[in-house]
Design a protein around this motif. Structure first.
Motif, PDB file in Angstrom:
ATOM      1  N   GLY A  44      -3.157  -5.425  -0.527  1.00 43.65           N
ATOM      2  CA  GLY A  44      -1.978  -5.718  -1.317  1.00 43.65           C
ATOM      3  C   GLY A  44      -2.166  -6.903  -2.255  1.00 43.65           C
ATOM      4  O   GLY A  44      -2.699  -7.930  -1.852  1.00 43.65           O
ATOM      5  N   PHE A  62      -1.705   5.290  -2.389  1.00 44.93           N
ATOM      6  CA  PHE A  62      -1.210   4.126  -3.112  1.00 44.93           C
ATOM      7  C   PHE A  62       0.113   3.685  -2.500  1.00 44.93           C
ATOM      8  O   PHE A  62       0.948   4.517  -2.148  1.00 44.93           O
ATOM      9  N   ARG A  63       0.287   2.378  -2.401  1.00 50.65           N
ATOM     10  CA  ARG A  63       1.574   1.804  -2.051  1.00 50.65           C
ATOM     11  C   ARG A  63       1.949   0.865  -3.188  1.00 50.65           C
ATOM     12  O   ARG A  63       1.185  -0.005  -3.559  1.00 50.65           O
ATOM     13  N   ILE A  64       3.134   1.086  -3.740  1.00 52.71           N
ATOM     14  CA  ILE A  64       3.672   0.216  -4.777  1.00 52.71           C
ATOM     15  C   ILE A  64       5.037  -0.233  -4.270  1.00 52.71           C
ATOM     16  O   ILE A  64       5.936   0.601  -4.077  1.00 52.71           O
ATOM     17  N   GLU A  68       5.149   4.857  -1.036  1.00 49.22           N
ATOM     18  CA  GLU A  68       3.776   5.267  -0.757  1.00 49.22           C
ATOM     19  C   GLU A  68       3.587   6.716  -1.186  1.00 49.22           C
ATOM     20  O   GLU A  68       4.494   7.535  -1.038  1.00 49.22           O
ATOM     21  N   ILE A  79       1.649   1.455 -12.399  1.00 46.85           N
ATOM     22  CA  ILE A  79       1.938   0.262 -11.604  1.00 46.85           C
ATOM     23  C   ILE A  79       2.449  -0.808 -12.575  1.00 46.85           C
ATOM     24  O   ILE A  79       1.685  -1.319 -13.397  1.00 46.85           O
ATOM     25  N   HIS A  85       1.050  -4.047  -4.864  1.00 43.40           N
ATOM     26  CA  HIS A  85       0.503  -2.713  -4.602  1.00 43.40           C
ATOM     27  C   HIS A  85      -0.815  -2.799  -3.839  1.00 43.40           C
ATOM     28  O   HIS A  85      -1.446  -3.847  -3.792  1.00 43.40           O
TER      29      HIS A  85
END
Length: 113
Positions: A44, A62-64, A68, A79, A85
């Motif tokens: 992150g 991807f995690r924003i 997810e 992004i 992220h």
């Protein structure tokens, strides 16, 4: 004006853990070829640059913020600037990160390697 053209696999790069980054910069934007093995993680983080990532091969989670999503070949994600992220490679993966403005920190890292 002189044309800049190159094979992305031949770009000089640098490593961030298991991930190899190969940047190519214009005046105001940058494309980075990202090569990452299964299991690699981009932990992150956030930065002032706006980013778009496009998967060429493999699958990447991807995690924003709190959202997810798993993306595969041909998929693309935006992004926003300053959005926290991270990315986890679910398979050996190749993708392109596009940044605006240019990530000067990446250019410095290439020169240091």
């Amino acid at each position: 004006m002189k044309m800049k053209a190159v094979q992305t696999a031949a770009l000089k790069g640098f490593s961030m853990g298991e991930i190899t980054l190969r940047p190519f910069a214009g005046d105001n934007m940058m494309v980075v070829r990202v090569e990452a093995p299964k299991g690699a993680i981009a932990p992150g983080h956030a930065h002032p640059h706006e980013q778009i990532s496009m998967i060429i091969s493999g699958n990447v989670r991807f995690r924003i913020g709190n959202e997810e999503r798993v993306l595969g070949p041909g998929e693309i994600v935006h992004i926003p600037s300053q959005a926290e992220h991270e990315a986890e490679m679910l398979e050996d993966s190749l993708f392109l990160d596009i940044f605006q403005p240019v990530r000067e920190d990446f250019l410095r890292k290439v020169e240091e390697e």
